[in-house]
Write a protein that holds these residues in place. Structure first.
Motif, mmCIF file in Angstrom:
data_model
loop_
_atom_site.group_PDB
_atom_site.id
_atom_site.type_symbol
_atom_site.label_atom_id
_atom_site.label_comp_id
_atom_site.label_asym_id
_atom_site.label_seq_id
_atom_site.Cartn_x
_atom_site.Cartn_y
_atom_site.Cartn_z
ATOM 1 N N ASN A 116 0.854 -1.183 0.000
ATOM 2 C CA ASN A 116 0.000 0.000 0.000
ATOM 3 C C ASN A 116 0.893 1.237 0.000
ATOM 4 O O ASN A 116 1.782 1.378 0.841
ATOM 5 C CB ASN A 116 -0.893 -0.025 1.241
ATOM 6 N N LEU A 117 0.682 2.129 -0.947
ATOM 7 C CA LEU A 117 1.488 3.342 -1.069
ATOM 8 C C LEU A 117 1.370 4.210 0.179
ATOM 9 O O LEU A 117 2.355 4.758 0.664
ATOM 10 C CB LEU A 117 1.068 4.135 -2.307
ATOM 11 N N TYR A 118 0.164 4.303 0.699
ATOM 12 C CA TYR A 118 -0.067 5.112 1.895
ATOM 13 C C TYR A 118 0.758 4.580 3.068
ATOM 14 O O TYR A 118 1.416 5.347 3.769
ATOM 15 C CB TYR A 118 -1.567 5.087 2.220
ATOM 16 N N ASP A 119 0.741 3.269 3.267
ATOM 17 C CA ASP A 119 1.526 2.660 4.358
ATOM 18 C C ASP A 119 3.024 2.833 4.123
ATOM 19 O O ASP A 119 3.783 3.038 5.070
ATOM 20 C CB ASP A 119 1.178 1.177 4.504
#
Length: 86
Positions: free
Chosen positions: A6-9
């Motif tokens: 996940n890019l956000y993570d």
């Protein structure tokens, strides 16, 4: 089987703050909305110019096609000799 990252993570893991990420996303979305509104207000020639500027990889093809169509019109319609010049 590996789980998709996940890019956000990943951004959080690299030291970015949640508020910074949210601010950037918000600004990007608002900019996209403003661009769409501005595009809708343009006249037809303005929209054509916008497309040429933003899709420059297609601009050459578009200009060649436009030139070819203009030459065909010149050859067929505008360059006819009058039948009775007198």
């Amino acid at each position: 089987m590996q789980k998709e990252e996940n890019l956000y993570d990943n951004l959080l893991a690299h030291g970015f703050i949640k508020q910074e990420i949210d601010t950037v996303l918000y600004k990007c979305i608002m900019h996209e909305i403003a661009c769409k509104k501005a595009y809708q207000k343009l006249s037809l020639p303005g929209k054509i110019k916008w497309h040429i500027q933003n899709y420059s990889w297609q601009a050459t093809r578009f200009c060649k096609r436009l030139t070819a169509e203009g030459l065909v019109l010149l050859k067929t319609q505008f360059a006819k000799k009058p039948r009775n010049p007198i």
